[in-house]
Design a protein around this motif. Structure first.
Motif, PDB file in Angstrom:
ATOM      1  N   ASP A   1       0.800  -1.230   0.000  1.00 57.90           N
ATOM      2  CA  ASP A   1       0.000   0.000   0.000  1.00 57.90           C
ATOM      3  C   ASP A   1       0.831   1.277   0.000  1.00 57.90           C
ATOM      4  O   ASP A   1       0.335   2.343   0.373  1.00 57.90           O
TER       5      ASP A   1
ATOM      6  N   SER B   1      -0.795   4.339  -1.868  1.00 58.93           N
ATOM      7  CA  SER B   1      -1.958   4.924  -1.197  1.00 58.93           C
ATOM      8  C   SER B   1      -1.554   5.634   0.093  1.00 58.93           C
ATOM      9  O   SER B   1      -2.124   6.679   0.431  1.00 58.93           O
TER      10      SER B   1
ATOM     11  N   TRP C   1      -2.274   9.548   0.623  1.00 63.01           N
ATOM     12  CA  TRP C   1      -3.080   9.931   1.782  1.00 63.01           C
ATOM     13  C   TRP C   1      -2.394  11.038   2.570  1.00 63.01           C
ATOM     14  O   TRP C   1      -3.053  11.907   3.131  1.00 63.01           O
TER      15      TRP C   1
END
Length: 112
Positions: free
Chosen positions: A41, A44, A48
């Motif tokens: 991840d 992401s 974020w």
């Protein structure tokens, strides 16, 4: 705020990347993350935290990847970090003060 770009090259660094980006988020004009093919991840997590993520093909050449990320940075100053590095609050404050002081000195010189 004078421009400070934080840049890094990453691959599969989701476990530590968030803490790194949080440690510099308040002092950086931008954060540019060059992802070299993460399968976790990482992308992401970077997005974020407000980082701009570049997808960089890995050719077994750190210099090539680094130069691609550096070319995308727009700040007057560049701080190159590894994803597992964290800038402590006092150091972050000192970095920001240094960048601001340089900007003030440049403006004063230009006004002469």
């Amino acid at each position: 705020m004078p421009g400070l770009s934080v840049v890094m090259i990453v691959r599969n660094e989701a476990a530590c990347l968030g803490e790194c980006l949080e440690s510099v988020g308040a002092i950086a004009q931008e954060m540019v993350v060059g992802d070299t093919g993460s399968t976790d991840d990482t992308v992401s997590v970077a997005e974020w935290h407000g980082a701009r993520v570049l997808s960089i093909p890995w050719h077994d050449d750190f210099s090539e990847a680094s130069n691609l990320v550096l070319a995308e940075a727009t700040g007057d100053w560049i701080l190159h970090l590894d994803a597992d590095e964290v800038v402590d609050p006092e150091s972050a404050r000192q970095i920001r003060e240094l960048v601001d002081a340089e900007q003030r000195a440049s403006q004063e010189w230009l006004q002469r």
